[in-house]
Design an enzyme around this catalytic site. Structure first.
Site, PDB file in Angstrom:
ATOM      1  CG  HIS A 153      61.083  33.176  45.217  1.00  0.00           C
ATOM      2  ND1 HIS A 153      61.436  32.025  44.543  1.00  0.00           N
ATOM      3  CD2 HIS A 153      59.967  33.642  44.619  1.00  0.00           C
ATOM      4  CE1 HIS A 153      60.577  31.826  43.567  1.00  0.00           C
ATOM      5  NE2 HIS A 153      59.680  32.776  43.578  1.00  0.00           N
ATOM      6  CG  ASP A 187      53.528  31.822  45.877  1.00  0.00           C
ATOM      7  OD1 ASP A 187      53.428  32.954  45.402  1.00  0.00           O
ATOM      8  OD2 ASP A 187      54.574  31.142  45.813  1.00  0.00           O
ATOM      9  CG  HIS A 200      54.794  28.604  43.038  1.00  0.00           C
ATOM     10  ND1 HIS A 200      54.638  28.024  41.803  1.00  0.00           N
ATOM     11  CD2 HIS A 200      55.170  29.884  42.812  1.00  0.00           C
ATOM     12  CE1 HIS A 200      54.928  28.923  40.863  1.00  0.00           C
ATOM     13  NE2 HIS A 200      55.254  30.045  41.446  1.00  0.00           N
TER      14      HIS A 200
HETATM   15 CA    CA Z   1      55.076  34.029  44.211  1.00  0.00          CA
END
Ligand code: CA
Length: 327
Positions: A20, A49, A62
């Site tokens: 992540h 992202d 992000h």
């Molecule tokens: Ca994400």
């Protein structure tokens, strides 16, 4: 080397470990350093992202904002919008490249979001473009012989359309350029916006595996009705477009009144019944959801009780340690 490291596209004996924002438990999120570390730790997929710069370059960030993760306010004090925020979309790549990326601040910017992580303001980190990151992953795949995948998220598509930029179309074009074109390729594309996911599949001809992220309607993340989506009917409809869902951890369980122990909410089973994979977010060793006392307990319950198919984690190394020792 196990089959898993060679083939992250098929599930075998354990869920996919998705880094992540990279190894974000240890280094500022979405930096090349955080991605290289997550790769070295053995992640199956690295997450990106994706947002657009003023000169239409796909950037890995992000937020559509820059102020929680960089020194933008000090370097470009006059470039904030009326809401007081600094937007990636208002800067050219050359300007973005001059920023120092740092550990994430909390929501009111009063301190670090995770105080035990990489020290705020230390080190020199740069913003990364999506192309750079794909080349990092593909370069490492070549030099190591592994086949680590990428997991891009289209951020705020409706907002980007208002800004006059089609991130989804640009993303598909870039992925095709780098050889990601079919369901067999090591990539998942994720988005919170169900309309955009449908558009990817039906209008833009996307053949890649798609993951519908599931939020709460109260977050106002998109116009999508997540309450409706989390019904058997909603999931069956979604399965015509998507290959899986990315729910928030808290949507997968409740706490039993009698003893406070976690109990399945039924969402994983319903999703599996609809033929959808389930990749929940976010597993953190320094912030457990209610009802769990250790990271080991958290990971084991979701993997062995709920039988999730993948998980987003800030701690790739600890997650793999648990999965290896608990088999
Ligand atoms: Ca994400």
């Amino acid at each position: 080397m196990s089959d898993r490291t060679l083939s992250p596209t098929a599930r075998d004996d354990r869920p996919l470990v998705i880094a992540h924002r990279g190894a974000s438990g240890y280094l500022p999120e979405h930096t090349q350093e955080a991605k290289a570390l997550a790769y070295a730790m053995g992640a199956d997929f690295l997450e990106q992202d994706v947002v657009a710069s003023r000169d239409d370059v796909l950037i890995v960030s992000h937020d559509i904002h820059l102020d929680r993760v960089s020194d933008v306010a000090a370097r470009f004090p006059n470039r904030r919008r009326d809401d007081g925020r600094f937007y990636v979309r208002d800067f050219d790549l050359a300007e973005l490249k001059t920023l120092n990326i740092q550990e994430r601040l909390n929501d009111d910017a009063s301190g670090p979001a995770f105080p035990g992580r990489f020290p705020l303001g230390q080190g020199q980190f740069r913003i990364v473009t999506l192309a750079q990151e794909i080349e990092l992953v593909q370069g490492l795949n070549r030099s190591t012989g592994r086949n680590v995948g990428i997991y891009p998220e289209i951020k705020a598509p409706a907002w980007h359309h208002q800004e006059g930029v089609d991130v989804a179309a640009m993303l598909l074009q870039m992925l095709a350029h780098y050889g990601y074109e079919s369901k067999q390729d090591p990539v998942f594309v994720q988005c919170f916006d169900a309309q955009e996911l449908k558009r990817l599949r039906q209008d833009l001809g996307c053949q890649l595996r798609l993951i519908q992220l599931v939020g709460e309607n109260s977050w106002a993340e998109s116009a999508t009705d997540y309450d409706q989506m989390r019904t058997a009917q909603g999931l069956a409809k979604l399965a015509r477009v998507a290959d899986g869902i990315g729910p928030w951890i808290d949507q997968l369980y409740t706490l039993a009144e009698i003893d406070g122990q976690p109990v399945s909410s039924g969402l994983v089973r319903m999703a599996h019944d609809a033929g959808l994979q389930v990749h929940p977010y976010t597993f953190r060793a320094d912030a457990f959801p209610q009802g769990f006392d250790s990271y080991n307990e958290l990971v084991c319950w979701f993997v062995y009780e709920l039988k999730i198919d993948g998980l987003f984690t800030d701690f790739t190394d600890l997650t793999l340690d648990i999965l290896r020792s608990s088999r």
